[in-house]
Design a protein around this motif. Structure first.
Motif, PDB file in Angstrom:
ATOM      1  N   LEU A  35      48.379  39.526  35.125  1.00 32.33           N
ATOM      2  CA  LEU A  35      47.148  39.130  34.439  1.00 32.33           C
ATOM      3  C   LEU A  35      46.083  40.220  34.536  1.00 32.33           C
ATOM      4  O   LEU A  35      45.366  40.500  33.569  1.00 32.33           O
ATOM      5  N   LEU A  36      46.014  40.863  35.688  1.00 31.50           N
ATOM      6  CA  LEU A  36      45.038  41.923  35.890  1.00 31.50           C
ATOM      7  C   LEU A  36      45.447  43.202  35.166  1.00 31.50           C
ATOM      8  O   LEU A  36      44.617  43.868  34.536  1.00 31.50           O
ATOM      9  N   ARG A  37      46.730  43.545  35.256  1.00 31.12           N
ATOM     10  CA  ARG A  37      47.215  44.794  34.649  1.00 31.12           C
ATOM     11  C   ARG A  37      47.023  44.811  33.145  1.00 31.12           C
ATOM     12  O   ARG A  37      46.705  45.844  32.550  1.00 31.12           O
ATOM     13  N   THR A  38      47.197  43.655  32.525  1.00 27.27           N
ATOM     14  CA  THR A  38      47.092  43.577  31.065  1.00 27.27           C
ATOM     15  C   THR A  38      45.675  43.287  30.590  1.00 27.27           C
ATOM     16  O   THR A  38      45.425  43.236  29.385  1.00 27.27           O
ATOM     17  N   GLY A  39      44.752  43.084  31.529  1.00 24.47           N
ATOM     18  CA  GLY A  39      43.365  42.854  31.150  1.00 24.47           C
ATOM     19  C   GLY A  39      43.064  41.454  30.663  1.00 24.47           C
ATOM     20  O   GLY A  39      41.980  41.200  30.127  1.00 24.47           O
ATOM     21  N   LEU A  40      43.994  40.516  30.850  1.00 30.20           N
ATOM     22  CA  LEU A  40      43.754  39.149  30.413  1.00 30.20           C
ATOM     23  C   LEU A  40      42.696  38.475  31.275  1.00 30.20           C
ATOM     24  O   LEU A  40      41.972  37.600  30.812  1.00 30.20           O
ATOM     25  N   LEU A  41      42.627  38.883  32.538  1.00 31.54           N
ATOM     26  CA  LEU A  41      41.617  38.361  33.458  1.00 31.54           C
ATOM     27  C   LEU A  41      41.005  39.503  34.257  1.00 31.54           C
ATOM     28  O   LEU A  41      41.665  40.511  34.515  1.00 31.54           O
ATOM     29  N   LYS A  42      39.756  39.305  34.667  1.00 32.57           N
ATOM     30  CA  LYS A  42      39.106  40.213  35.589  1.00 32.57           C
ATOM     31  C   LYS A  42      39.298  39.699  37.011  1.00 32.57           C
ATOM     32  O   LYS A  42      39.415  38.494  37.230  1.00 32.57           O
ATOM     33  N   ALA A  43      39.315  40.608  37.962  1.00 31.99           N
ATOM     34  CA  ALA A  43      39.502  40.220  39.360  1.00 31.99           C
ATOM     35  C   ALA A  43      38.438  39.235  39.812  1.00 31.99           C
ATOM     36  O   ALA A  43      38.702  38.338  40.622  1.00 31.99           O
ATOM     37  N   SER A  44      37.230  39.367  39.283  1.00 27.99           N
ATOM     38  CA  SER A  44      36.139  38.480  39.673  1.00 27.99           C
ATOM     39  C   SER A  44      36.348  37.046  39.210  1.00 27.99           C
ATOM     40  O   SER A  44      35.652  36.137  39.661  1.00 27.99           O
ATOM     41  N   ASN A  45      37.318  36.821  38.311  1.00 20.91           N
ATOM     42  CA  ASN A  45      37.616  35.479  37.809  1.00 20.91           C
ATOM     43  C   ASN A  45      38.867  34.868  38.437  1.00 20.91           C
ATOM     44  O   ASN A  45      39.404  33.890  37.924  1.00 20.91           O
ATOM     45  N   ILE A  46      39.326  35.455  39.532  1.00 21.16           N
ATOM     46  CA  ILE A  46      40.514  34.949  40.220  1.00 21.16           C
ATOM     47  C   ILE A  46      40.155  34.560  41.649  1.00 21.16           C
ATOM     48  O   ILE A  46      39.532  35.335  42.384  1.00 21.16           O
ATOM     49  N   TYR A  47      40.549  33.344  42.047  1.00 20.82           N
ATOM     50  CA  TYR A  47      40.339  32.836  43.397  1.00 20.82           C
ATOM     51  C   TYR A  47      41.701  32.572  44.038  1.00 20.82           C
ATOM     52  O   TYR A  47      42.594  32.003  43.400  1.00 20.82           O
ATOM     53  N   VAL A  48      41.848  32.974  45.292  1.00 23.05           N
ATOM     54  CA  VAL A  48      43.138  32.865  45.982  1.00 23.05           C
ATOM     55  C   VAL A  48      42.915  32.296  47.378  1.00 23.05           C
ATOM     56  O   VAL A  48      42.008  32.731  48.098  1.00 23.05           O
ATOM     57  N   SER A  49      43.759  31.339  47.760  1.00 24.00           N
ATOM     58  CA  SER A  49      43.679  30.791  49.113  1.00 24.00           C
ATOM     59  C   SER A  49      45.004  30.961  49.837  1.00 24.00           C
ATOM     60  O   SER A  49      46.077  30.897  49.241  1.00 24.00           O
ATOM     61  N   SER A  50      44.901  31.186  51.127  1.00 22.27           N
ATOM     62  CA  SER A  50      46.066  31.317  51.997  1.00 22.27           C
ATOM     63  C   SER A  50      45.624  30.944  53.405  1.00 22.27           C
ATOM     64  O   SER A  50      44.508  31.281  53.811  1.00 22.27           O
ATOM     65  N   PRO A  51      46.464  30.229  54.167  1.00 19.11           N
ATOM     66  CA  PRO A  51      46.052  29.795  55.500  1.00 19.11           C
ATOM     67  C   PRO A  51      45.925  30.940  56.502  1.00 19.11           C
ATOM     68  O   PRO A  51      45.308  30.787  57.551  1.00 19.11           O
ATOM     69  N   SER A  52      46.521  32.096  56.188  1.00 20.10           N
ATOM     70  CA  SER A  52      46.442  33.250  57.090  1.00 20.10           C
ATOM     71  C   SER A  52      46.163  34.505  56.279  1.00 20.10           C
ATOM     72  O   SER A  52      46.102  34.473  55.050  1.00 20.10           O
ATOM     73  N   ASN A  53      46.032  35.624  56.974  1.00 25.22           N
ATOM     74  CA  ASN A  53      45.755  36.894  56.303  1.00 25.22           C
ATOM     75  C   ASN A  53      47.019  37.647  55.908  1.00 25.22           C
ATOM     76  O   ASN A  53      46.945  38.742  55.353  1.00 25.22           O
ATOM     77  N   THR A  54      48.184  37.054  56.173  1.00 27.32           N
ATOM     78  CA  THR A  54      49.453  37.750  55.981  1.00 27.32           C
ATOM     79  C   THR A  54      49.615  38.283  54.563  1.00 27.32           C
ATOM     80  O   THR A  54      50.019  39.432  54.362  1.00 27.32           O
ATOM     81  N   ASN A  55      49.307  37.453  53.558  1.00 31.14           N
ATOM     82  CA  ASN A  55      49.536  37.843  52.167  1.00 31.14           C
ATOM     83  C   ASN A  55      48.262  38.229  51.421  1.00 31.14           C
ATOM     84  O   ASN A  55      48.295  38.426  50.207  1.00 31.14           O
ATOM     85  N   LYS A  56      47.162  38.345  52.133  1.00 35.28           N
ATOM     86  CA  LYS A  56      45.888  38.577  51.442  1.00 35.28           C
ATOM     87  C   LYS A  56      45.631  40.036  51.089  1.00 35.28           C
ATOM     88  O   LYS A  56      44.784  40.326  50.243  1.00 35.28           O
TER      89      LYS A  56
END
Length: 285
Positions: free
Chosen positions: A31-52
């Motif tokens: 989504l980011l590579r193709t410009g369909l979304l900006k990073a500022s419009n994406i929210y991500v949750s994870s219980p740890s920092n492993t995949n962040k």
């Protein structure tokens, strides 16, 4: 890229991922590579920092609270492992700062039926629409194969939005939910089968004296080229195989060795085993 030039997610606004692992990263990266979304419009949750780490590099919003993702997103991808669905939904409930409704949830959970997803999500987010998706990791490089099925309240626009997002990373097709486990056993799990094949071809070349890096490059390009031949010529794979097999030649001898090894039945059994496992995961929910 199979997205129409210039298309954007009009009317959608923000996209969230509950779960930050490989599949979420592949879709988010596309989504980011193709410009369909900006990073500022994406929210991500994870219980740890492993995949962040990758998400932080992307510049997206990251959090440990699933409720924060749901509150701030119009489309929410459920991207955790199926066994963590209940825990993830409970965390949404516990971390929501205010009631929400009418969100679009897109499930990447193998084997979990739409009926189960709708029942559980509606307890927390009234009026939620649900779409079940089976993508694969090559969406990250624009060569993915994704399928999806719509829930009872999902709209035509919802389907168009999901198809547009997934098409940024390859081909995407809507199918009946009755086929989605089998499609996942093929396209969802298939990259792993092909990686194994590439590794084995590389091993064979190394055994015969080809340096490893060269062998892996040649094996990978060979698989890529063969796949493009099938897709672009429209010929049956069997016909293309016959066109390479000269009478008494080297290729037919190699094919004979593969047949003796049961390569066809083994690959068929791999798709069958993955499909059955997906169904088992669904029953466990």
């Amino acid at each position: 890229m199979n997205m129409d030039a210039g298309k954007t997610l009009e009317g959608v606004g923000k996209v969230g991922f509950v779960g930050a692992g490989n599949m979420a990263q592949a879709i988010g990266g596309a989504l980011l590579r193709t410009g369909l979304l900006k990073a500022s419009n994406i929210y991500v949750s994870s219980p740890s920092n492993t995949n962040k780490g990758p998400w932080i590099q992307f510049g997206t919003h990251t959090t440990t609270e699933n409720g924060c993702v749901v509150e701030n997103s119009d489309v929410i991808f459920l991207a955790m492992k199926p066994i963590y669905l209940d825990a993830a939904l409970m965390d949404i409930k516990n971390t929501l700062k205010q009631p929400v409704s009418n969100k679009l949830f897109v499930s990447l959970l193998a084997g979990v039926p739409l009926k189960v997803l709708e029942e559980k999500i509606h307890r927390i987010v009234p009026g939620a629409r649900v779409i079940r998706v089976m993508p694969n990791t090559p969406v990250l490089v624009g060569a993915g194969c994704s399928v999806f099925s719509c829930g009872t309240t999902a709209t035509k626009k919802d389907a168009e939005i999901v198809k547009m997002m997934l098409s940024t990373g390859g081909i995407c097709q809507e199918i009946s939910e009755s086929l989605i486990d089998a499609a996942g056993g093929l396209s969802g799990c298939g990259p792993a089968y092909v990686y194994l094949i590439i590794e084995a071809l590389s091993d064979g070349a190394v055994k015969m004296g080809v340096p490893r890096a060269m062998a892996t490059q040649f094996a990978s390009q060979t698989v890529l080229g063969a796949a493009k031949m099938v897709l672009e010529t429209g010929k049956h794979p069997g016909q293309l195989k016959d066109e390479v097999c000269s009478p008494g030649g080297t290729t037919i001898c190699g094919i004979h060795a593969l047949e003796k090894g049961g390569v066809r039945s083994t690959l068929m059994e791999a798709v069958e085993a993955a499909t059955k496992r997906a169904a088992e995961l669904g029953k466990n929910k």
